[in-house]
Design an enzyme around this catalytic site. Structure first.
Site, PDB file in Angstrom:
ATOM      1  N   LYS A   1       4.854   0.534  10.137  1.00  0.00           N
ATOM      2  CA  LYS A   1       4.965   1.807   9.423  1.00  0.00           C
ATOM      3  C   LYS A   1       4.560   2.978  10.323  1.00  0.00           C
ATOM      4  O   LYS A   1       5.166   4.036  10.275  1.00  0.00           O
ATOM      5  CB  LYS A   1       4.041   1.803   8.205  1.00  0.00           C
ATOM      6  CG  LYS A   1       4.564   1.029   7.016  1.00  0.00           C
ATOM      7  CD  LYS A   1       3.574   1.187   5.863  1.00  0.00           C
ATOM      8  CE  LYS A   1       3.695   0.069   4.854  1.00  0.00           C
ATOM      9  NZ  LYS A   1       2.455  -0.135   4.107  1.00  0.00           N
TER      10      LYS A   1
ATOM     11  N   ARG B   1       5.714 -13.415   9.196  1.00  0.00           N
ATOM     12  CA  ARG B   1       6.341 -12.126   8.945  1.00  0.00           C
ATOM     13  C   ARG B   1       7.721 -12.100   9.600  1.00  0.00           C
ATOM     14  O   ARG B   1       8.024 -12.910  10.479  1.00  0.00           O
ATOM     15  CB  ARG B   1       5.480 -10.977   9.452  1.00  0.00           C
ATOM     16  CG  ARG B   1       5.215 -11.001  10.939  1.00  0.00           C
ATOM     17  CD  ARG B   1       4.195  -9.937  11.357  1.00  0.00           C
ATOM     18  NE  ARG B   1       4.740  -8.597  11.322  1.00  0.00           N
ATOM     19  CZ  ARG B   1       4.295  -7.633  10.515  1.00  0.00           C
ATOM     20  NH1 ARG B   1       3.305  -7.842   9.688  1.00  0.00           N
ATOM     21  NH2 ARG B   1       4.830  -6.437  10.543  1.00  0.00           N
TER      22      ARG B   1
ATOM     23  N   GLU C   1       0.877  -1.157   0.000  1.00  0.00           N
ATOM     24  CA  GLU C   1       0.000   0.000   0.000  1.00  0.00           C
ATOM     25  C   GLU C   1       0.924   1.218   0.000  1.00  0.00           C
ATOM     26  O   GLU C   1       1.841   1.283   0.823  1.00  0.00           O
ATOM     27  CB  GLU C   1      -0.849  -0.039   1.275  1.00  0.00           C
ATOM     28  CG  GLU C   1      -2.023   0.866   1.184  1.00  0.00           C
ATOM     29  CD  GLU C   1      -2.837   0.916   2.470  1.00  0.00           C
ATOM     30  OE1 GLU C   1      -2.715   0.020   3.311  1.00  0.00           O
ATOM     31  OE2 GLU C   1      -3.587   1.894   2.596  1.00  0.00           O
TER      32      GLU C   1
HETATM   33  P1  ATP Z   1       2.905  -2.436   8.234  1.00  0.00           P
HETATM   34  O1  ATP Z   1       2.076  -3.393   9.029  1.00  0.00           O
HETATM   35  O2  ATP Z   1       4.314  -2.311   8.683  1.00  0.00           O
HETATM   36  O3  ATP Z   1       2.272  -1.117   8.008  1.00  0.00           O
HETATM   37  P2  ATP Z   1       1.816  -3.535   5.908  1.00  0.00           P
HETATM   38  O4  ATP Z   1       1.598  -4.999   5.933  1.00  0.00           O
HETATM   39  O5  ATP Z   1       0.641  -2.719   6.197  1.00  0.00           O
HETATM   40  O6  ATP Z   1       3.040  -3.129   6.811  1.00  0.00           O
HETATM   41  P3  ATP Z   1       1.831  -3.416   3.079  1.00  0.00           P
HETATM   42  O7  ATP Z   1       2.214  -2.279   2.228  1.00  0.00           O
HETATM   43  O8  ATP Z   1       0.413  -3.830   3.118  1.00  0.00           O
HETATM   44  O9  ATP Z   1       2.360  -3.051   4.526  1.00  0.00           O
HETATM   45  O10 ATP Z   1       2.754  -4.669   2.817  1.00  0.00           O
HETATM   46  C1  ATP Z   1       3.095  -5.163   1.562  1.00  0.00           C
HETATM   47  C2  ATP Z   1       3.489  -6.602   1.709  1.00  0.00           C
HETATM   48  O11 ATP Z   1       4.588  -6.736   2.612  1.00  0.00           O
HETATM   49  C3  ATP Z   1       2.356  -7.442   2.258  1.00  0.00           C
HETATM   50  O12 ATP Z   1       2.241  -8.596   1.482  1.00  0.00           O
HETATM   51  C4  ATP Z   1       2.786  -7.749   3.669  1.00  0.00           C
HETATM   52  O13 ATP Z   1       2.287  -8.983   4.088  1.00  0.00           O
HETATM   53  C5  ATP Z   1       4.307  -7.743   3.561  1.00  0.00           C
HETATM   54  N1  ATP Z   1       4.920  -7.421   4.849  1.00  0.00           N
HETATM   55  C6  ATP Z   1       4.694  -6.342   5.636  1.00  0.00           C
HETATM   56  N2  ATP Z   1       5.405  -6.413   6.773  1.00  0.00           N
HETATM   57  C7  ATP Z   1       6.123  -7.569   6.709  1.00  0.00           C
HETATM   58  C8  ATP Z   1       7.056  -8.229   7.585  1.00  0.00           C
HETATM   59  N3  ATP Z   1       7.421  -7.709   8.767  1.00  0.00           N
HETATM   60  N4  ATP Z   1       7.578  -9.412   7.171  1.00  0.00           N
HETATM   61  C9  ATP Z   1       7.257  -9.938   5.986  1.00  0.00           C
HETATM   62  N5  ATP Z   1       6.383  -9.380   5.128  1.00  0.00           N
HETATM   63  C10 ATP Z   1       5.818  -8.210   5.474  1.00  0.00           C
HETATM   64 MG    MG Z   2      -1.026  -4.054   5.247  1.00  0.00          MG
END
Ligand code: ATP
Ligand code: MG
Length: 597
Positions: free
Chosen positions: A306, A296, A65
């Protein structure tokens, strides 16, 4: 001839298997996706037109995102998705999941593309955004309504929450649940046409209010939100929910394996349900993509939320998103991490289905492993004090500078030599001198001999201190005929070797000694306030002296400073070149792990 059997030319070095590789290998062997016809550009109105067989054997995607900077957790996901596509002759799509108009920004879009490219991956022509599919998603929602699988609910948010029930209690049907498809269609079109207030009603999937999986209790799929979208502007005042949009994006792009983190496991039944309904309605082709979840990345001494990273930036706890202490990809890059070290890290930690913590030293270990063979060596004195060779002028002649050489890399003679100048005055580390040596101290103290690396053996004669006791000068005598590399130079045995920089040709530099940002290995676990765990010593700045060879260090160039660790010329603040330039180096990591002890 006794030639051993050779592997086929195209064989790759074997990578450790994991459950995702096994699934993919099974699907490839079974031809699960072999019948797929490539539909051309996804999101295209003529999507369903069948074209040629899809040339890609598998399709994965990385779907961030665009609401923040990517961090090391995302790097794991990028390496998994792009890495699997590369290893199995497939394609990985780069897709912006931009269904949430309020929080997204083009600045983030640019930084995310940069980060993925820098990590070493290429999406080719496959760059997509969820908002390109808004028309299709709208049609999909109407198709659900027409099939009796969705309804417009006018309960308040609070009523909906209460009626959803919880783990112990089944949900209660909404009074609007039994509306006819025609009524729902009319209402939904009014929503689209802006006839209703934000939040006054939502479109919900009609599944099962008694499902043990709360995500299946008629999840919301469209909401009214008057917000300008960074891509579609004011075209829409209704937006699809992420859980509705995501499976559709995957299906339109003909993704085969939709890989995500474990928190989406409970969403998988809805993912499958939705794609089945839309395939039945003739909007999508079979076979549908399948979702698989992996753990994760949790890395000690690091936060990967984030929102919390944003707080560090906005509260000025760090200098910005690319502060070298940040676990963002721009931060790791500025700190001096290489793309190869991060890829190696992702491979080493592997892919599993259970959550665990990875020790930060694993990441540092990968960096050392990658840079050991790549980084040129240099001598740098971080806390300089003058060393004066008292008998230099008498032995060598006043003002004489003796040329010395040192290898650019000790195991790669083809990389050539650095040239140094030994003279009457040199810079040495303040900590290399003691009036009275502690046990095991083999460096400079009165009466002791040491070798000046790549130079001569000297014997310490004493030191001078100022009124406050601060060391101002160390003195020594040169031991003749001991120049490194000359015959007989090792006839004088010493226990200590120290690094130095010539006082005549040494250059000044700012060296930023970074350490971990947090003192607590799990700074935000269990609701802890991570701000309290900030390491007050995560940055100290040294006014160092560096050997002349570093005058040409280019921004982003990495070195091993002998005895001190790996360093990089700062990509923002360092300037290469002559005397008026500003030299700035960042410590990436020390030569050994010093935290475990
Ligand atoms: P955050 O929770 O830090 O805001 P997010 O999951 O909301 O991160 P996205 O932009 O939706 O951020 O993530 C893009 C991809 O990265 C998704 O497929 C998510 O599952 C993966 N991702 C995010 N954080 C991790 C992590 N700590 N380890 C592995 N994959 C991750
Ligand atoms: Mg997300």
């Amino acid at each position: 001839m006794n030639s051993a059997p050779r592997p086929p030319a195209e064989a790759e070095p074997a990578k450790p298997s994991n459950f995702l590789r096994q699934i993919i290998e099974h699907d490839l062997a079974a031809g699960s996706y072999a019948t797929r016809r490539w539909a051309g550009s996804p999101g295209d109105a003529a999507h369903h037109a069948t074209g040629q067989p899809d040339p890609a054997r598998i399709r994965t995607r990385f779907p961030p995102e665009p609401n923040g900077y990517l961090h090391v957790g995302h790097a794991k996901s990028i390496c998994i998705n792009f890495g699997l596509a590369r290893d199995y002759g497939g394609v990985c799509h780069m897709r912006f999941d931009d269904t949430n108009p309020e929080k997204e920004d083009v600045e983030y879009v640019r930084s995310i593309l940069d980060a993925v490219r820098w990590l070493g991956f290429d999406w080719g022509p496959h760059l997509y955004q969820a908002s390109d599919y808004f028309d299709f998603m709208y049609r999909a929602a109407e198709a659900l309504i027409e099939g009796g699988h969705a309804y417009v609910d006018e309960q308040t948010a609070e009523q909906m929450r209460v009626n959803r029930g919880d783990f112990a209690k089944p949900g209660v049907d909404s009074p609007f649940r039994s509306r006819t498809p025609a009524e729902n269609l009319a209402r939904f079109r009014e929503m689209r046409d802006g006839q209703h207030e934000d939040g006054s009603m939502v479109l919900r999937a009609k599944i099962d209010m008694a499902s043990p999986n709360i995500n299946m209790r008629d999840p919301a799929i469209y909401r009214i939100r008057r917000a300008t979208h960074h891509h579609t502007g004011d075209k829409w005042c209704i937006y699809p929910m992420y859980t509705f949009a995501h499976p559709i994006e995957d299906a339109l792009e003909q993704i085969t394996h939709s890989l995500c983190t474990l928190e989406f496991e409970d969403q998988r039944p809805f993912y499958d349900w939705l794609l089945e309904r839309l395939t039945e309605a003739g909007l999508l082709q079979a076979p549908p993509p399948r979702q698989y979840e992996f753990a994760r990345l949790n890395l000690t001494y690091v936060i990967t939320s984030k929102r919390k990273l944003a707080q560090l930036v906005y509260d000025k706890k760090v200098s910005g998103w690319d502060d070298p202490r940040m676990p963002t990809i721009v931060g790791l890059r500025r700190r001096g991490y290489t793309p190869e070290s991060i890829q190696l890290f992702a491979e080493r930690i592997g892919v599993t289905k259970s959550d665990s913590w990875i020790d930060y030293s694993t990441l540092e270990g990968c960096l050392r492993e990658d840079l050991e063979g790549k980084a040129a060596r240099a001598m740098v004195v971080l806390d300089p004090v003058k060393l004066v060779i008292e008998n230099w002028d008498a032995l060598m002649g006043a003002g004489h500078l003796e040329p010395c050489t040192a290898p650019v890399h000790p195991h790669q003679p083809e990389r050539g030599q650095r040239s140094l100048h030994f003279g009457r005055e040199l810079w040495i580390e303040r900590t290399d001198y003691e009036d009275t040596p502690p046990k095991g101290f083999f460096r400079l103290f009165p009466g002791n001999k040491v070798r000046m690396k790549y130079g001569y053996v000297i014997e310490c004669t004493g030191a001078t201190r100022d009124a406050s006791g601060q060391l101002t000068e160390v003195r020594a005598q040169l031991v003749p005929d001991t120049k490194s590399g000359t015959p007989g130079s090792d006839s004088v045995k010493v226990k200590g070797v120290i690094t130095w920089v010539g006082a005549t040709d040494g250059l000044s530099a700012e060296v930023r000694l970074y350490d971990r940002l947090f003192t607590d290995p799990q700074p935000d676990a269990g609701g802890k306030d991570f701000i309290e765990a900030l390491n007050p010593n995560s940055l100290t700045v040294a006014q160092a002296m560096v050997e002349p060879w570093l005058a040409n260090a280019q921004p982003d160039e990495r070195f091993q400073f002998e005895r001190h660790g790996y360093f990089v010329a700062d990509r923002e603040d360092h300037q290469a070149g002559g005397d008026t330039t500003r030299r700035v180096f960042n410590r990436i990591t020390g030569l050994k792990d010093s935290w475990g002890k």
